[in-house]
Design a protein around this motif. Structure first.
Motif, PDB file in Angstrom:
ATOM      1  N   SER A  23      34.945   3.472   0.594  1.00 59.54           N
ATOM      2  CA  SER A  23      34.892   4.258  -0.557  1.00 59.54           C
ATOM      3  C   SER A  23      34.436   5.694  -0.128  1.00 59.54           C
ATOM      4  O   SER A  23      34.843   6.904  -0.556  1.00 59.54           O
ATOM      5  CB  SER A  23      34.019   3.772  -1.694  1.00 59.54           C
ATOM      6  OG  SER A  23      34.505   2.562  -2.136  1.00 59.54           O
ATOM      7  N   ARG A  39      36.204   9.688   0.111  1.00 59.33           N
ATOM      8  CA  ARG A  39      35.625  10.771  -0.404  1.00 59.33           C
ATOM      9  C   ARG A  39      35.239  11.816   0.545  1.00 59.33           C
ATOM     10  O   ARG A  39      35.393  13.239   0.433  1.00 59.33           O
ATOM     11  CB  ARG A  39      34.346  10.661  -1.129  1.00 59.33           C
ATOM     12  CG  ARG A  39      35.084   9.695  -2.525  1.00 59.33           C
ATOM     13  CD  ARG A  39      33.771   8.678  -3.007  1.00 59.33           C
ATOM     14  NE  ARG A  39      34.313   8.041  -4.133  1.00 59.33           N
ATOM     15  CZ  ARG A  39      35.182   7.001  -4.553  1.00 59.33           C
ATOM     16  NH1 ARG A  39      35.534   6.468  -3.191  1.00 59.33           N
ATOM     17  NH2 ARG A  39      35.107   6.517  -5.749  1.00 59.33           N
ATOM     18  N   SER A  65      36.358   1.879 -13.794  1.00 50.14           N
ATOM     19  CA  SER A  65      36.922   2.020 -12.741  1.00 50.14           C
ATOM     20  C   SER A  65      36.403   3.300 -12.052  1.00 50.14           C
ATOM     21  O   SER A  65      36.632   4.425 -12.354  1.00 50.14           O
ATOM     22  CB  SER A  65      38.488   2.215 -12.801  1.00 50.14           C
ATOM     23  OG  SER A  65      39.021   2.792 -11.872  1.00 50.14           O
ATOM     24  N   ASP A  74      34.479  -6.029  -5.549  1.00 47.90           N
ATOM     25  CA  ASP A  74      35.392  -6.427  -4.499  1.00 47.90           C
ATOM     26  C   ASP A  74      34.898  -7.519  -3.726  1.00 47.90           C
ATOM     27  O   ASP A  74      35.195  -8.186  -2.960  1.00 47.90           O
ATOM     28  CB  ASP A  74      35.301  -5.183  -3.531  1.00 47.90           C
ATOM     29  CG  ASP A  74      36.069  -4.132  -4.121  1.00 47.90           C
ATOM     30  OD1 ASP A  74      36.845  -4.192  -4.889  1.00 47.90           O
ATOM     31  OD2 ASP A  74      35.675  -3.092  -3.447  1.00 47.90           O
ATOM     32  N   LYS A 105      43.831  -5.975  -8.458  1.00 49.86           N
ATOM     33  CA  LYS A 105      43.434  -5.401  -7.328  1.00 49.86           C
ATOM     34  C   LYS A 105      44.509  -5.578  -6.155  1.00 49.86           C
ATOM     35  O   LYS A 105      45.694  -5.697  -6.702  1.00 49.86           O
ATOM     36  CB  LYS A 105      42.187  -5.984  -6.541  1.00 49.86           C
ATOM     37  CG  LYS A 105      40.996  -5.832  -7.480  1.00 49.86           C
ATOM     38  CD  LYS A 105      40.672  -4.575  -7.543  1.00 49.86           C
ATOM     39  CE  LYS A 105      39.419  -4.183  -8.299  1.00 49.86           C
ATOM     40  NZ  LYS A 105      39.003  -2.783  -8.497  1.00 49.86           N
TER      41      LYS A 105
HETATM   42  C1  S3P Z   1      36.859   1.806  -5.432  1.00 47.60           C
HETATM   43  C2  S3P Z   1      36.715   1.484  -6.596  1.00 47.60           C
HETATM   44  C3  S3P Z   1      36.900   0.154  -7.092  1.00 47.60           C
HETATM   45  C4  S3P Z   1      36.951  -1.015  -5.853  1.00 47.60           C
HETATM   46  C5  S3P Z   1      37.717  -0.014  -4.773  1.00 47.60           C
HETATM   47  C6  S3P Z   1      37.371   1.057  -4.215  1.00 47.60           C
HETATM   48  C7  S3P Z   1      36.504   3.454  -4.924  1.00 47.60           C
HETATM   49  O1  S3P Z   1      38.077  -0.157  -7.712  1.00 47.60           O
HETATM   50  O2  S3P Z   1      37.498  -2.088  -6.291  1.00 47.60           O
HETATM   51  O3  S3P Z   1      37.979  -1.159  -3.499  1.00 47.60           O
HETATM   52  O4  S3P Z   1      36.277   3.763  -3.829  1.00 47.60           O
HETATM   53  O5  S3P Z   1      36.311   4.147  -6.138  1.00 47.60           O
HETATM   54  P1  S3P Z   1      38.293   0.527  -9.318  1.00 47.60           P
HETATM   55  O6  S3P Z   1      37.877   1.691  -9.424  1.00 47.60           O
HETATM   56  O7  S3P Z   1      39.809  -0.031  -9.419  1.00 47.60           O
HETATM   57  O8  S3P Z   1      37.437  -0.590  -9.890  1.00 47.60           O
END
Ligand code: S3P
Length: 431
Positions: free
Chosen positions: A8, A12, A153, A309, A336
């Motif tokens: 994540s 970013r 989300s 996750d 997912k």
């Molecule tokens: C993520 C948010 C989550 C997660 C994904 C990574 C992110 O998804 O499941 O692996 O980096 O913002 P959701 O925003 O759909 O819950």
């Protein structure tokens, strides 16, 4: 050992690096397929991104509002985060970008991002069901919005905040349930103003996040911590394999990501955290995990966003625990990289586990010892299903075969070698 950089945070860092004019450096970046796909999309939009000799990644961003129309399709591969965040990025650039992805990404719902981005002025044309492939034509006069997330989300929140960056005025996202806040933390680091407050709305505590548009973003030197979602697989492997002890250094400890560790501790896991520190706006720690007798627990729906996750590998731990574990509030697992709710149930049953699905809850009856195993599990383009069932195989009497393990490279390159280094036996016809 160390695990690869946080997925994540890596997405970013590249995105904000491209939106800040000048050179951003990213150390410890995940070099997985998902991140390389986001790097490719940003290059097509005019950023220069390369890996330096010392392993740091160098991002030379054209700057906010200065991206150029991509000459080719943006292929985000397997990555929902890449696709959704990048839709937000281009939503305020007045040109058209075409988004594509693999068979898994093309099944995933995009209306959750398309809807708020349309309200901000973007035009989005998609395949039926609001799915990829799709095209986004950004607006040259985007409108700021205030938007309450209909689903918890971080991807949707981040897409809106990134679109809000290039929009004059203040863009606000209201979260009924807090989700990972890496975007907010990193926006601040790059010089944007982000205000976060908790408030009561309709008798419920919600989080209000506001970004002030059109800031002067300044490039940064980002250091990415190890991914707790990758450390999760090693931690559970150590817990369920008698005699094990592992030390995992420099793991991200953002409290909106650590629900799995909270759940395992409740089950009686022997996990210690050392060297807790806050580095580059994200907390990290070293983890020492020892094999433990795990007892069943009930995981409340309120914990789902902070371990979203981790349910595949958590369910494997539950299948070996003593007693019956129940997990609630799992609706998001169905959308997912695969339908994880059914993939977990199917895989565990094939390994001899006892599992019941009811609505958005999952109940796993623990065996209190090794599973029979002997299963053949299809990863269905889902890296976390692949890794979870390889770990299940380690704790089974007969080997478990996982088809489609190439997908592990999206988030955890080097997984097989690292597990073998710890003493696991993994056989592959392709290696
Ligand atoms: C993520 C948010 C989550 C997660 C994904 C990574 C992110 O998804 O499941 O692996 O980096 O913002 P959701 O925003 O759909 O819950």
């Amino acid at each position: 050992m160390r695990v690869p950089g946080d997925k994540s945070i890596s997405h970013r860092a590249l995105i904000l690096g491209a939106l800040a004019a000048g050179r951003t450096t990213v150390s410890g970046m995940l070099e997985g397929d998902d991140i390389l796909a986001t790097a490719g999309a940003l290059r097509a939009l005019g950023a220069q991104i390369e890996r330096g000799k010392d392993g740091r990644w160098l991002v030379d961003g054209p700057g906010l509002g200065a991206l150029r129309e991509p000459a080719s399709v943006l292929d985000l591969g397997n990555s929902g985060t890449g696709a959704r965040l990048m839709m937000g990025v281009v939503a305020n650039h007045p040109f058209t970008s075409f988004f594509a992805g693999d068979a898994s990404l093309c099944k995933r719902p995009m209306s959750r991002v398309a809807e708020p981005l349309r309200r901000m002025g973007a035009q989005i044309l998609s395949r039926s069901g609001n799915r990829l492939p799709l095209a986004v034509t950004g607006s040259d006069e985007p409108t700021p919005i205030e938007y309450t997330l209909p689903v918890p989300s971080a991807q949707v929140k981040s897409a809106i905040l990134l679109a809000g960056l290039g929009t004059s005025g203040e863009t606000t996202v209201i979260e009924p349930e807090a989700t990972r806040d890496h975007t907010e933390r990193m926006l601040r680091r790059f010089g944007a103003t982000v205000r976060v407050s908790d408030e009561m709305i309709d008798g419920k505590k919600m989080r209000r996040i506001t970004v002030v548009g059109e800031p002067e973003l300044r490039p940064s030197a980002v250091v990415v911590p190890g991914d707790p979602s990758s450390a999760a697989f090693l931690a559970v492997a150590a817990l369920i394999l008698p005699g094990s002890e592992v030390r995992i250094e420099n793991v991200g400890m953002n409290p909106l990501r650590t629900g799995l560790f909270d759940s395992l501790l409740e089950m009686g896991a022997d996990i210690r955290f050392e060297n807790q520190r806050e580095k580059d706006d994200e907390p990290t720690a070293d983890m020492i995990v020892r094999a433990s007798v795990l007892k069943a627990i009930k995981v409340p729906a309120s914990r789902a966003p902070s371990m979203i996750d981790e349910y595949p590998i958590f369910a494997v731990a539950a299948a070996l625990a003593r007693g019956t574990t129940r997990m609630e509030g799992l609706a998001e697992l169905k959308v997912k990289e695969s339908d994880r709710l059914s993939a977990i149930a199917k895989g565990l049953r094939a390994c001899g586990g006892k599992v019941a699905e009811d609505g958005d809850a999952l109940t796993v009856e623990g065996s209190g010892g090794a599973l029979p195993g002997g299963a053949n599990v299809d990863a269905a383009l889902d890296h976390r299903i692949a890794m979870a069932f390889l770990i299940a195989g380690l704790a089974s009497k007969s080997a478990v075969t996982v088809e489609g393990t190439e997908t592990i490279a999206t988030s955890f390159p080097g997984f097989a070698a690292l597990m073998e280094g710890l003493g696991a036996t993994l056989a592959s016809p392709n290696r």
